[in-house]
Design a protein around this motif. Sequence first.
Motif, short mmCIF file in Angstrom:
data_model
loop_
_atom_site.label_atom_id
_atom_site.label_comp_id
_atom_site.label_asym_id
_atom_site.label_seq_id
_atom_site.Cartn_x
_atom_site.Cartn_y
_atom_site.Cartn_z
N ALA A 254 -0.22 36.12 22.76
CA ALA A 254 0.94 36.43 21.93
C ALA A 254 1.00 35.50 20.73
O ALA A 254 1.29 35.92 19.60
CB ALA A 254 2.21 36.35 22.75
N LYS A 255 0.74 34.20 20.96
CA LYS A 255 0.75 33.24 19.85
C LYS A 255 -0.33 33.57 18.83
O LYS A 255 -0.12 33.42 17.62
CB LYS A 255 0.56 31.82 20.38
N ALA A 256 -1.50 34.03 19.33
CA ALA A 256 -2.60 34.40 18.42
C ALA A 256 -2.20 35.57 17.52
O ALA A 256 -2.74 35.73 16.42
CB ALA A 256 -3.85 34.74 19.22
N LEU A 257 -1.25 36.38 17.99
CA LEU A 257 -0.78 37.52 17.21
C LEU A 257 0.45 37.18 16.36
O LEU A 257 1.08 38.08 15.80
CB LEU A 257 -0.45 38.70 18.13
N GLY A 258 0.80 35.90 16.30
CA GLY A 258 1.86 35.48 15.40
C GLY A 258 3.22 35.31 16.03
O GLY A 258 4.21 35.09 15.31
N ILE A 259 3.31 35.43 17.37
CA ILE A 259 4.59 35.21 18.06
C ILE A 259 4.71 33.72 18.36
O ILE A 259 4.03 33.20 19.27
CB ILE A 259 4.70 36.05 19.34
N ALA A 260 5.57 33.03 17.64
CA ALA A 260 5.61 31.56 17.69
C ALA A 260 5.83 31.01 19.08
O ALA A 260 5.19 30.03 19.48
CB ALA A 260 6.69 31.05 16.73
N ASP A 261 6.76 31.62 19.85
CA ASP A 261 7.05 31.06 21.18
C ASP A 261 6.20 31.68 22.28
O ASP A 261 6.35 31.35 23.46
CB ASP A 261 8.54 31.23 21.50
N GLY A 262 5.27 32.60 21.93
CA GLY A 262 4.36 33.18 22.92
C GLY A 262 5.01 34.16 23.87
O GLY A 262 4.41 34.52 24.89
N SER A 265 6.98 39.85 25.69
CA SER A 265 7.87 40.99 25.43
C SER A 265 8.17 41.11 23.93
O SER A 265 8.23 42.22 23.38
CB SER A 265 9.17 40.85 26.22
N LYS A 266 8.31 39.97 23.26
CA LYS A 266 8.49 40.00 21.80
C LYS A 266 7.25 40.54 21.12
O LYS A 266 7.32 41.27 20.13
CB LYS A 266 8.81 38.59 21.27
N MET A 267 6.10 40.14 21.67
CA MET A 267 4.83 40.63 21.11
C MET A 267 4.76 42.15 21.22
O MET A 267 4.36 42.84 20.27
CB MET A 267 3.65 39.99 21.85
#
Length: 435
Positions: A254-262, A265-267
């Motif tokens: 998720a972080k690799a896709l730009g979701i800061a907190d990983g 579900s946000k991803m």
Amino acid sequence: MATIEKLENLERKLVVTVKWDDINAEFDKRLKQTAKKAKIDGFRPGHAPIKMVAQMYGASIQNEVLNDLAQAEFNKEMIAQQVRIADLLRVDAVEGQENNTETFQAAFIFEVLPEINLADLSGLNIEKSVANVNDAEIDQTIEILRKQRTRYNRVERGAQNNDRVIIDFVGKIDGELFDGGSSENYPFVLGQGQMLPEFEAGILGMKEGESKDVSVNFPEDYHGKEVAGKTAVFTITVHNVAEAELPQVDEAFAKALGIADGDVSKMREEVKKNVSREVKRRTDAQNVEAVMAALRDAHSFDLPRSLVNEEAARLAEEMKQNFAQQGLDAKDLNLPVEMFIDRAEERVKLGLILPALVEANKLQPTEEQIKNIVNEFAESYEDPQEVVAWYYADRERLQGPSNLALEANVVAFVLGKAKVTEKTLNFDEVMGAGM
């Protein structure tokens, strides 16, 4: 009021008449203006005899006056008769007026725009594309994103489909090397159809360090004409076999896709938003084309050939520029305009239908509609407000969003009038549309 003569299709002819008294008066006026600034050897600027100025510049001044006054008379007639001109083709001399001291005549040959009688839109049948983005589409997209981040780990077993192999190969036909038949340290993934089936099948089961000869039959329709239909023997040496390892869908992914907190579900929500935007863009594009095709088919009228030829030439130049941007030398590329006539006719036809449709039904976009499109553009950027400010800093930059808003109004209006059948596309159909 002068009479306009109808020629072939949309071509028209108008003979304009100008009095020689008016021509001579304008000639004298311009000759004096020229004399004031003329530079002639032996005289200070503006002090040469008028007769000498007339000898040197008289012919060109008279041609200029004849052209200008005839053009002014032509323009006056076009306004008076409310003629919508597509293009002025040429100006012909009128024969038999050499001894006419009263008037001068010129024949203007031009094309007019056709009269557009808008079709009854309720008679149109249009297939509208729709698509949904659900969990399955999100899962499929995430799987694609995982594959894009595949890592390959070296293994000592025999090669299998989906393994990446690095090989040397030397191909011969009847014992002779051929162009393109050899390579060193060539990487590719087995089972993806990158190489001919017999070539890939020969590598299956081979381990690092092994070599073998593989016989391959080139298809009759193979793109390389010199080897099409022939049989080649490839000596293949495997240097490396590596199996694919896809990343886990976890915090790191998720972080690799730009979701800061990983947050996974946000991803997924971010993926859904991006996929929904892309699916909408593609289905909208298909629906625009469906509506435009229906409008073209529903209307029949002559097209100004001058506009068609001009558009075809523009399309040819556009293709040359595209080739150049791809690194190809298109400077001397000769693209016959005839190649683009059909497409040019479609564009010119729509270019005549749409303004009539927009004007008749008041489909011009509102400022709010344009703003909404700008905001949509801005959403995908890190600082949306900066993007919005950039568009509104120069009104010309709003032309693109304005055109899209106008197009959306036309599509919505036509679909609201026509007989519409919805066609639900699956995710692969939408994403494979190539738009």
